[in-house]
Design a protein around this motif. Structure first.
Motif, short mmCIF file in Angstrom:
data_model
loop_
_atom_site.label_atom_id
_atom_site.label_comp_id
_atom_site.label_asym_id
_atom_site.label_seq_id
_atom_site.Cartn_x
_atom_site.Cartn_y
_atom_site.Cartn_z
N THR A 105 -5.86 -15.57 5.43
CA THR A 105 -7.28 -15.29 5.02
C THR A 105 -8.01 -14.18 5.56
N ASN A 106 -7.17 -12.92 5.59
CA ASN A 106 -8.01 -11.85 5.76
C ASN A 106 -8.03 -10.73 4.86
N GLY A 107 -7.58 -11.20 3.59
CA GLY A 107 -7.82 -10.43 2.31
C GLY A 107 -7.40 -11.19 1.25
N PRO A 108 -7.68 -10.80 -0.10
CA PRO A 108 -7.33 -11.52 -1.23
C PRO A 108 -5.96 -11.63 -1.63
N ILE A 109 -5.45 -12.35 -2.45
CA ILE A 109 -4.13 -12.36 -2.99
C ILE A 109 -3.75 -11.06 -3.86
N HIS A 110 -2.46 -10.52 -3.62
CA HIS A 110 -2.16 -9.43 -4.51
C HIS A 110 -0.79 -9.81 -5.28
N ILE A 111 -0.28 -8.97 -5.97
CA ILE A 111 0.83 -9.37 -6.81
C ILE A 111 2.10 -9.52 -6.08
N GLY A 112 2.24 -8.88 -4.64
CA GLY A 112 3.48 -9.02 -3.95
C GLY A 112 3.44 -10.75 -3.60
N HIS A 113 2.45 -11.34 -3.29
CA HIS A 113 2.21 -12.72 -3.08
C HIS A 113 2.49 -13.57 -4.07
N LEU A 114 2.19 -13.10 -5.39
CA LEU A 114 2.40 -13.98 -6.55
C LEU A 114 3.73 -13.92 -6.76
N ALA A 115 4.63 -12.82 -6.96
CA ALA A 115 5.94 -12.65 -7.27
C ALA A 115 6.77 -13.29 -6.28
N ASN A 147 12.01 -15.35 -1.80
CA ASN A 147 12.31 -14.16 -2.33
C ASN A 147 12.36 -13.11 -1.70
N GLU A 148 12.82 -11.92 -1.99
CA GLU A 148 12.58 -10.54 -1.57
C GLU A 148 11.26 -9.95 -1.82
N PHE A 149 11.05 -8.72 -1.43
CA PHE A 149 9.64 -8.07 -1.45
C PHE A 149 9.48 -7.10 -2.88
N LEU A 150 8.54 -7.33 -3.39
CA LEU A 150 7.89 -6.55 -4.62
C LEU A 150 7.38 -5.36 -4.17
N TYR A 204 4.51 -13.42 -16.65
CA TYR A 204 5.57 -13.43 -17.39
C TYR A 204 6.20 -12.05 -16.73
N ALA A 205 5.32 -10.86 -16.42
CA ALA A 205 5.96 -9.55 -16.06
C ALA A 205 6.36 -9.82 -14.79
N LEU A 206 5.65 -10.61 -13.86
CA LEU A 206 6.12 -10.79 -12.35
C LEU A 206 7.39 -11.95 -12.29
N THR A 207 7.61 -12.76 -13.46
CA THR A 207 8.79 -13.72 -13.40
C THR A 207 10.22 -12.76 -13.94
N ALA A 208 9.80 -12.11 -15.18
CA ALA A 208 10.88 -11.36 -15.58
C ALA A 208 11.48 -10.25 -14.56
N ASN A 209 10.62 -9.70 -13.75
CA ASN A 209 11.18 -8.61 -12.72
C ASN A 209 11.13 -9.27 -11.32
N ALA A 210 11.21 -10.64 -11.05
CA ALA A 210 11.08 -11.30 -9.91
C ALA A 210 12.17 -10.53 -8.82
N PRO A 211 11.63 -10.37 -7.59
CA PRO A 211 12.61 -9.96 -6.37
C PRO A 211 13.29 -11.06 -5.87
N GLU A 212 14.26 -11.94 -6.67
CA GLU A 212 14.88 -13.07 -6.41
C GLU A 212 15.92 -12.84 -5.42
N LYS A 238 16.94 -9.15 -4.28
CA LYS A 238 16.72 -7.91 -3.84
C LYS A 238 15.47 -7.55 -3.89
N ASP A 239 14.90 -6.55 -3.23
CA ASP A 239 13.43 -6.02 -3.57
C ASP A 239 13.41 -5.45 -4.80
N ASN A 240 12.31 -5.47 -5.61
CA ASN A 240 12.17 -5.02 -6.93
C ASN A 240 11.01 -4.18 -6.94
N ASP A 241 10.77 -3.48 -8.07
CA ASP A 241 9.58 -2.70 -8.09
C ASP A 241 8.58 -3.07 -9.41
#
Length: 695
Positions: A16-26, A326-329, A362-370, A372-375
């Motif tokens: 809790t030192n900042g909001p959630i971002h897409i890296g956390h979500l993916a 998962n790996e990193f996004l 959907y975009a985060l799931t279809a491109n999830a860093p399961e 290896k790191d993804n972009d």
């Protein structure tokens, strides 16, 4: 384990030192929610648990910077994070926080149990101390050079460049993050969990027991740690923010955040069970419970080595069945960075893309860093929406609903004799739940999402091949059968898409009237459908059933919208560069006589044009009051020629002429930068005549 009686599903506690971002979500929250929703849909007893991680040094650092208390910081971000999860459709059964009373009690009791069992080693060690701040420096209060990769910005517990776990005393040239001073060593007493004592247990449990079913990236990292040999790890810290060490001698010390945080799963389960009138213990202590931790790869060691060792030492808890980390996004080719604001923040996304939660899911799931790191790129996000959700899924549903309302006033037609294609299609529908299940059970959510999309592709192909819009003119009976089959596909999609596209599932169920809800006319019949029904039933939505009017499930995302997001990122990048720009030190002292040699005057730009074959240069005609002269200035990326004509500027007029690309420049215009890195003119704040000297 036989078929579990219940599932305890945990998602890493967000800090809790900042909001959630897409890296956390993916990395964590979208896959965890898919799994929890799927398990509920298949009739399982699920406790999906999470909460805010509110202790630790980064929070105290942020509080110091903002001049507020740590409690102020965690209260602010706990509220933001919790609301974001709700708005995004993450279906936690309980979202708690580690500052809650029940958590302090649970963590303290856990520590005391291990203390009473003599599971800790008590040692006096030398730790880094900041004399000026008069305090011991916890890991994140120390920076220095990583001994492994030589990164000069490593922390006292980890190098974020190479991922190595460190001790603060390992750092080369350590510095206090509070004062910038070089810390000294000072003795202090702490309690340590002897991880080396659990090496044999970890080798047996993970390296032998989970060699085949844990993800290679998780198994490999655990094996690397164990093979290197485990050492005792401190479970207390010299801090005043956290859970006080609840034993004699613990005054002025708190539980180390990585001891206290995973216990947050247990305390949050207790809180949920008390609210729901349930017994919490079976969810953590019954061998017929399956425990699954969803985390990012930076948390593997804590969830696969430290927390299991803690549970084993306590003795009454089950161990995780799987930890599908998962790996990193990355974002647009660069590592996500909260400190540099190189991120897509969930609250911002929800504001910029209202009612489009499922597109990001959907975009985060279809491109999830399961594996290896993804972009993540905004262009891929746009393509996933336009080319898949709109063109495949949405297109199929829209055609089915529109044609059903057009031909049959929204009433499911009666099927007659099925053709071979019809029977193959209906059989294929029945197979999809098992196919998707297989992927989900192996934590392959990318694969599962594409199987879902394949069902929509099947529907599109079926309609395209059978062409009911043409056949209606010549064979109404056959057309009814085609539409009946297409509606079975649509009904299956409505349920099977729920784990991945929950908001879309709700919309589609309302359209097809597959369940009663607040927006459905209760006088009309509704069809209830479970996940199992799709495989087991021959009829998913019966003839004679009335469906509703259509609405677009997805809408096309235009280039302009994507460019706005790219521009926002670029602005963040420039602002961060400016904020971190090193102020140049003062140049060597000059005399007054040196200064008087500079002839600076107010000038007015009369003409401006871009120099051909260059990006940066403008050719200017400037009235200096003395004459009208040509000056070449490198400002073309910041200003158009039209913007600068008529501007008053400060000109160094007695600079020796210099040829630039064949044009002789006779002087220099003074510029500086804003904090955002934008060039601005240094000019008088009131209008004065050209030629007036500046002194």
């Amino acid at each position: 384990m036989n078929t579990p009686k219940r599932y305890t599903i945990t998602a890493a506690l967000p800090y809790t030192n900042g909001p959630i971002h897409i890296g956390h979500l993916a990395g964590v929250y979208v896959p965890a929610d898919i799994y929890a929703r799927y398990k509920r849909l298949t009739g399982n007893d699920v406790a999906f648990i999470c909460g805010s991680d509110e202790h630790g040094v980064p929070i105290t650092i942020k509080a110091k910077k903002e001049g507020v208390t740590p409690q102020d910081i965690v209260d602010k971000y706990h509220k933001i994070i919790k609301k974001s999860f709700v708005d995004f459709g993450i279906t936690f059964d309980n979202y708690s926080r580690t500052t809650a009373k029940i958590h302090h009690e649970t963590a303290s009791e856990f520590f005391k149990t291990l203390y009473d069992k003599h599971e800790f080693i008590e040692e006096v060690t030398e730790q880094l101390y900041d004399k000026e701040a008069d305090q011991f420096l916890a890991d994140r209060f120390i920076t220095g050079t990583c001994p492994i990769c030589k990164n000069e910005e490593a922390y006292g517990d980890q190098c974020e460049n190479c991922g190595s776990s460190l001790n603060a005393t390992d750092l080369i040239n350590p510095k206090s993050a509070i004062t910038g001073n070089v810390p000294t060593l000072k003795e202090t007493k702490h309690w340590f969990l002897p991880l080396n004592k659990y090496e044999d247990f970890l080798k047996e449990w993970i390296l032998k027991g989970h060699k085949k079913d844990w993800k290679p990236n998780v198994y490999g990292q655990v094996k690397s740690w164990v093979d290197l040999g485990l050492k005792p790890r401190a479970v207390t810290r010299d801090l005043d923010w956290g859970i006080p060490v609840p034993v004699p001698g613990g005054e002025g010390k708190v539980l180390y955040v990585w001891f206290d945080a995973p216990i947050g799963y247990i305390s949050a389960t207790k809180e949920w069970a008390a609210r729901e009138g349930k017994d919490w213990e079976p969810y953590w202590k019954d061998k017929d419970t399956k425990l699954v931790h969803f985390i990012g790869k930076d948390n593997i060691v804590f969830h696969c080595i430290i927390f299991p060792a803690m549970l084993k030492a306590e003795g009454s808890y089950i161990l995780p069945d799987n930890v599908p980390a998962n790996e990193f996004l990355n974002l647009e080719g660069k590592k996500l960075s909260t400190s540099k604001n190189w991120a897509v923040w969930l609250p911002d996304y929800l504001n910029d893309f209202p009612n489009q939660q499922d597109v990001l899911r959907y975009a985060l799931t279809a491109n999830a860093p399961e594996s290896k790191d993804n972009d993540f790129t905004w262009k891929d996000f746009q393509a996933r929406n336009n080319n898949e959700l709109v063109a495949i899924f949405g297109n199929f549903i829209n055609r089915v609903v529109v044609l059903t309302n057009k031909y049959y006033e929204g009433i499911i037609p009666e099927a007659s004799e099925f053709s071979e294609v019809d029977n193959e299609t209906l059989a294929a529908i029945k197979a999809y739940p098992t196919v998707i299940e297989s992927s989900i059970e192996r934590y392959r959510f990318r694969e599962a999402s594409q199987e879902l999309m394949n069902l929509a592709r099947l529907g599109n192909k079926y309609l395209a091949d059978e062409e009911p819009w043409k056949l209606i003119k010549t064979d109404e009976i056959r057309t009814k059968t085609i539409m009946y089959v297409a509606l079975q596909i649509a009904s299956a999609l409505a349920t099977l898409c729920e784990p991945f596209l929950p908001f879309t599932s709700d919309k589609l169920k309302k359209i097809l009237r597959l369940a009663l809800n607040d927006n459905t006319d209760v006088t009309l019949s509704a069809v209830e459908m479970s996940w199992a029904d799709i495989s087991e039933k021959n009829v998913l939505i019966p003839s004679g059933h009335q469906i509703g009017k259509g609405e677009l499930l997805f809408s096309k995302i235009e280039d302009k919208t994507i460019q706005e997001q790219l521009d926002k990122l670029e602005a963040s990048k420039k602002a961060n560069e400016a904020a971190n720009k090193v102020i140049e030190p003062q140049k060597e002292i000059i005399t007054f006589e040196d200064f008087t040699k500079l002839d600076m005057r107010v000038g007015t730009i009369l003409e401006a044009e871009k120099m051909s074959k260059t990006k940066k240069l403008l050719v200017l005609k400037v009235d200096t009051g003395i004459d009208i002269r040509t000056i070449v200035s490198g400002i073309a990326e910041s200003f158009s020629p039209e913007e600068v004509i008529g501007k008053q500027v400060t000109v160094l007029v007695n600079l020796a002429p210099r040829a630039l690309r064949g044009v002789e420049s006779e002087g220099m215009i003074l510029m500086t930068e804003t904090p955002e890195g934008k060039l601005v003119f240094v000019n008088p704040d009131t209008a004065v005549n050209s030629g007036f000297q500046i002194s």
